[in-house]
Design a protein around this motif. Structure first.
Motif, PDB file in Angstrom:
ATOM      1  N   GLN A  85     -45.756   5.980 119.490  1.00  0.00           N
ATOM      2  CA  GLN A  85     -46.348   4.713 119.490  1.00  0.00           C
ATOM      3  C   GLN A  85     -47.528   4.462 118.588  1.00  0.00           C
ATOM      4  OE1 GLN A  85     -47.538   3.750 123.617  1.00  0.00           O
ATOM      5  NE2 GLN A  85     -45.497   3.428 124.379  1.00  0.00           N
ATOM      6  N   VAL A  86     -47.793   3.385 118.214  1.00  0.00           N
ATOM      7  CA  VAL A  86     -48.564   3.268 117.373  1.00  0.00           C
ATOM      8  C   VAL A  86     -50.376   3.502 118.002  1.00  0.00           C
ATOM      9  CG1 VAL A  86     -48.780   0.661 117.592  1.00  0.00           C
ATOM     10  CG2 VAL A  86     -49.496   1.794 115.442  1.00  0.00           C
ATOM     11  N   GLN A  87     -51.021   4.098 117.345  1.00  0.00           N
ATOM     12  CA  GLN A  87     -52.448   4.055 117.625  1.00  0.00           C
ATOM     13  C   GLN A  87     -53.365   3.051 117.105  1.00  0.00           C
ATOM     14  OE1 GLN A  87     -53.123   6.530 120.091  1.00  0.00           O
ATOM     15  NE2 GLN A  87     -50.883   7.240 119.849  1.00  0.00           N
ATOM     16  N   LEU A  88     -54.086   2.223 118.049  1.00  0.00           N
ATOM     17  CA  LEU A  88     -54.839   1.302 117.566  1.00  0.00           C
ATOM     18  C   LEU A  88     -56.455   1.436 117.781  1.00  0.00           C
ATOM     19  CD1 LEU A  88     -52.794  -1.498 118.970  1.00  0.00           C
ATOM     20  CD2 LEU A  88     -52.536  -0.640 116.900  1.00  0.00           C
ATOM     21  N   VAL A  89     -57.132   0.960 116.804  1.00  0.00           N
ATOM     22  CA  VAL A  89     -58.513   1.114 116.769  1.00  0.00           C
ATOM     23  C   VAL A  89     -59.299  -0.264 116.340  1.00  0.00           C
ATOM     24  CG1 VAL A  89     -60.776   2.124 116.000  1.00  0.00           C
ATOM     25  CG2 VAL A  89     -58.538   3.567 116.411  1.00  0.00           C
ATOM     26  N   GLU A  90     -59.858  -0.886 117.149  1.00  0.00           N
ATOM     27  CA  GLU A  90     -60.824  -2.139 116.884  1.00  0.00           C
ATOM     28  C   GLU A  90     -61.923  -1.965 116.187  1.00  0.00           C
ATOM     29  OE1 GLU A  90     -58.418  -2.893 120.731  1.00  0.00           O
ATOM     30  OE2 GLU A  90     -59.555  -1.394 119.815  1.00  0.00           O
ATOM     31  N   SER A  91     -62.620  -2.729 115.530  1.00  0.00           N
ATOM     32  CA  SER A  91     -63.748  -2.950 114.893  1.00  0.00           C
ATOM     33  C   SER A  91     -64.389  -4.131 114.555  1.00  0.00           C
ATOM     34  CB  SER A  91     -63.857  -1.992 113.678  1.00  0.00           C
ATOM     35  OG  SER A  91     -63.136  -2.533 112.774  1.00  0.00           O
ATOM     36  N   GLY A  92     -65.693  -4.455 114.523  1.00  0.00           N
ATOM     37  CA  GLY A  92     -66.130  -5.598 113.990  1.00  0.00           C
ATOM     38  C   GLY A  92     -66.877  -6.391 114.910  1.00  0.00           C
ATOM     39  N   GLY A  93     -66.730  -5.972 116.174  1.00  0.00           N
ATOM     40  CA  GLY A  93     -67.379  -6.894 117.149  1.00  0.00           C
ATOM     41  C   GLY A  93     -68.862  -6.792 116.943  1.00  0.00           C
ATOM     42  N   GLY A  94     -69.711  -7.561 117.822  1.00  0.00           N
ATOM     43  CA  GLY A  94     -71.106  -7.849 117.840  1.00  0.00           C
ATOM     44  C   GLY A  94     -71.662  -8.885 118.471  1.00  0.00           C
ATOM     45  N   LEU A  95     -72.871  -9.243 118.206  1.00  0.00           N
ATOM     46  CA  LEU A  95     -73.471 -10.266 118.862  1.00  0.00           C
ATOM     47  C   LEU A  95     -73.952 -11.325 117.691  1.00  0.00           C
ATOM     48  CD1 LEU A  95     -75.475 -11.554 120.960  1.00  0.00           C
ATOM     49  CD2 LEU A  95     -77.212 -10.332 119.931  1.00  0.00           C
ATOM     50  N   VAL A  96     -73.311 -12.683 118.164  1.00  0.00           N
ATOM     51  CA  VAL A  96     -73.616 -13.677 117.389  1.00  0.00           C
ATOM     52  C   VAL A  96     -73.903 -14.802 117.983  1.00  0.00           C
ATOM     53  CG1 VAL A  96     -70.996 -14.363 117.530  1.00  0.00           C
ATOM     54  CG2 VAL A  96     -72.374 -15.142 115.552  1.00  0.00           C
ATOM     55  N   GLN A  97     -74.473 -15.801 117.280  1.00  0.00           N
ATOM     56  CA  GLN A  97     -74.939 -17.253 117.956  1.00  0.00           C
ATOM     57  C   GLN A  97     -73.927 -18.235 118.128  1.00  0.00           C
ATOM     58  OE1 GLN A  97     -78.724 -18.661 115.670  1.00  0.00           O
ATOM     59  NE2 GLN A  97     -79.900 -17.637 117.099  1.00  0.00           N
ATOM     60  N   ALA A  98     -73.908 -18.882 119.103  1.00  0.00           N
ATOM     61  CA  ALA A  98     -73.090 -20.011 119.153  1.00  0.00           C
ATOM     62  C   ALA A  98     -72.834 -20.691 117.970  1.00  0.00           C
ATOM     63  CB  ALA A  98     -73.376 -20.881 120.581  1.00  0.00           C
ATOM     64  N   GLY A  99     -71.658 -20.957 117.666  1.00  0.00           N
ATOM     65  CA  GLY A  99     -71.440 -21.953 116.464  1.00  0.00           C
ATOM     66  C   GLY A  99     -71.141 -20.980 115.225  1.00  0.00           C
ATOM     67  N   GLY A 100     -71.541 -19.592 115.430  1.00  0.00           N
ATOM     68  CA  GLY A 100     -71.161 -18.769 114.397  1.00  0.00           C
ATOM     69  C   GLY A 100     -69.820 -18.136 114.289  1.00  0.00           C
ATOM     70  N   SER A 101     -69.794 -17.113 113.253  1.00  0.00           N
ATOM     71  CA  SER A 101     -68.356 -16.809 113.043  1.00  0.00           C
ATOM     72  C   SER A 101     -68.322 -15.043 113.203  1.00  0.00           C
ATOM     73  CB  SER A 101     -67.827 -17.211 111.744  1.00  0.00           C
ATOM     74  OG  SER A 101     -67.817 -18.426 111.428  1.00  0.00           O
ATOM     75  N   LEU A 102     -67.502 -14.419 113.367  1.00  0.00           N
ATOM     76  CA  LEU A 102     -67.140 -13.066 113.577  1.00  0.00           C
ATOM     77  C   LEU A 102     -65.588 -12.548 113.276  1.00  0.00           C
ATOM     78  CD1 LEU A 102     -69.103 -10.853 114.218  1.00  0.00           C
ATOM     79  CD2 LEU A 102     -68.250 -10.849 116.572  1.00  0.00           C
ATOM     80  N   ARG A 103     -65.542 -11.403 112.369  1.00  0.00           N
ATOM     81  CA  ARG A 103     -64.213 -11.178 112.072  1.00  0.00           C
ATOM     82  C   ARG A 103     -64.082  -9.829 112.687  1.00  0.00           C
ATOM     83  NH1 ARG A 103     -60.406 -12.603 108.287  1.00  0.00           N
ATOM     84  NH2 ARG A 103     -58.771 -11.002 107.620  1.00  0.00           N
ATOM     85  N   ILE A 104     -62.925  -9.577 113.635  1.00  0.00           N
ATOM     86  CA  ILE A 104     -62.644  -8.422 114.238  1.00  0.00           C
ATOM     87  C   ILE A 104     -61.422  -7.969 113.762  1.00  0.00           C
ATOM     88  CG2 ILE A 104     -64.019  -8.484 116.257  1.00  0.00           C
ATOM     89  CD1 ILE A 104     -61.653  -9.602 117.753  1.00  0.00           C
ATOM     90  N   SER A 105     -61.362  -6.574 113.498  1.00  0.00           N
ATOM     91  CA  SER A 105     -60.209  -6.047 112.925  1.00  0.00           C
ATOM     92  C   SER A 105     -59.416  -4.874 113.788  1.00  0.00           C
ATOM     93  CB  SER A 105     -60.481  -5.363 111.502  1.00  0.00           C
ATOM     94  OG  SER A 105     -60.853  -6.312 110.618  1.00  0.00           O
ATOM     95  N   CYS A 106     -58.178  -4.661 113.364  1.00  0.00           N
ATOM     96  CA  CYS A 106     -57.567  -3.649 114.290  1.00  0.00           C
ATOM     97  C   CYS A 106     -56.654  -2.702 113.118  1.00  0.00           C
ATOM     98  CB  CYS A 106     -56.686  -4.244 115.307  1.00  0.00           C
ATOM     99  SG  CYS A 106     -55.542  -3.026 116.131  1.00  0.00           S
ATOM    100  N   ALA A 107     -57.368  -1.341 113.232  1.00  0.00           N
ATOM    101  CA  ALA A 107     -56.365  -0.462 112.356  1.00  0.00           C
ATOM    102  C   ALA A 107     -55.631   0.284 113.159  1.00  0.00           C
ATOM    103  CB  ALA A 107     -57.597   0.452 111.717  1.00  0.00           C
ATOM    104  N   ALA A 108     -54.497   0.146 112.439  1.00  0.00           N
ATOM    105  CA  ALA A 108     -53.189   0.910 113.265  1.00  0.00           C
ATOM    106  C   ALA A 108     -52.794   2.337 112.507  1.00  0.00           C
ATOM    107  CB  ALA A 108     -51.929   0.065 113.410  1.00  0.00           C
ATOM    108  N   SER A 109     -52.495   3.369 113.121  1.00  0.00           N
ATOM    109  CA  SER A 109     -51.945   4.618 112.602  1.00  0.00           C
ATOM    110  C   SER A 109     -50.566   4.582 112.349  1.00  0.00           C
ATOM    111  CB  SER A 109     -52.404   5.871 113.416  1.00  0.00           C
ATOM    112  OG  SER A 109     -51.774   5.568 114.735  1.00  0.00           O
ATOM    113  N   GLY A 110     -49.849   5.543 111.692  1.00  0.00           N
ATOM    114  CA  GLY A 110     -48.318   5.517 111.903  1.00  0.00           C
ATOM    115  C   GLY A 110     -47.938   4.688 110.343  1.00  0.00           C
ATOM    116  N   ARG A 111     -46.582   4.849 110.230  1.00  0.00           N
ATOM    117  CA  ARG A 111     -45.987   4.186 108.957  1.00  0.00           C
ATOM    118  C   ARG A 111     -45.043   3.146 109.334  1.00  0.00           C
ATOM    119  NH1 ARG A 111     -43.442   9.798 106.944  1.00  0.00           N
ATOM    120  NH2 ARG A 111     -43.310  10.065 108.976  1.00  0.00           N
TER     121      ARG A 111
END
Length: 127
Positions: free
Chosen positions: A1-27
Motif C-alpha cells: 500500500q502507498v504511504q501518505l504524509v500530509e503537510s501544510g496545515g496551520g492557523l488562518v483567519q476566517a476568509g483566508g486561504s491555506l493549501r495542504i498537500s499529501c506526499a505519497a511513497s511508492g511508484r
C-alpha cells in the motif's frame, strides 16, 4: 500500500486561504484515487473532496464546493487541497486517503473504501 504524509496545515483567519498537500511513497501513485477527509473534535470523519486517477474527475462535499479545489501531480506523487474563503467551521484535522482503482475516471466518497491514510494535518480557522 502507498504511504501518505500530509503537510501544510496551520492557523488562518476566517476568509483566508491555506493549501495542504499529501506526499505519497511508492511508484504507482497514478493507480490510486485520492481524497481528503476532515474530522472536527467530537465529530465523525467527513468526506471533503476526491479526485480520479487521471485528475479529470473531481467531486466535493456541498459544504466546500466553490471554495476548495483538489488537485494532483502524478509525476510528483502528490495531491493537494487548496482551501479558500475559509470558515471557522472548517477547523478540523484533514486526512488524505488513497484507494487503488482500475478505472482512470472513477472516484469514491465513502471513507470505508479507502485503504491508505495519512496521519492528518491540523487546520484551524479563527473568527
Amino acid at each position: 500500500q502507498v504511504q501518505l504524509v500530509e503537510s501544510g496545515g496551520g492557523l488562518v483567519q476566517a476568509g483566508g486561504s491555506l493549501r495542504i498537500s499529501c506526499a505519497a511513497s511508492g511508484r504507482t501513485f497514478s493507480s490510486y484515487v485520492m481524497a481528503w477527509f476532515s474530522q472536527a473534535p467530537g465529530k465523525e470523519r467527513e468526506f471533503v473532496a476526491t479526485i480520479s486517477r487521471n485528475g479529470d474527475s473531481t467531486y466535493y462535499a456541498d459544504s466546500v464546493k466553490g471554495r476548495f479545489t483538489i488537485s494532483r501531480d502524478n509525476a510528483k506523487s502528490t495531491a493537494s487541497l487548496q482551501m479558500n474563503s475559509l470558515k471557522p467551521e472548517d477547523t478540523a484535522i484533514y486526512y488524505c486517503a488513497a484507494r487503488p482503482s482500475s478505472s482512470r475516471s472513477n472516484y469514491y466518497t465513502a471513507a470505508t473504501v479507502y485503504k491508505s491514510w495519512g496521519q492528518g494535518t491540523q487546520v484551524t480557522v479563527s473568527s
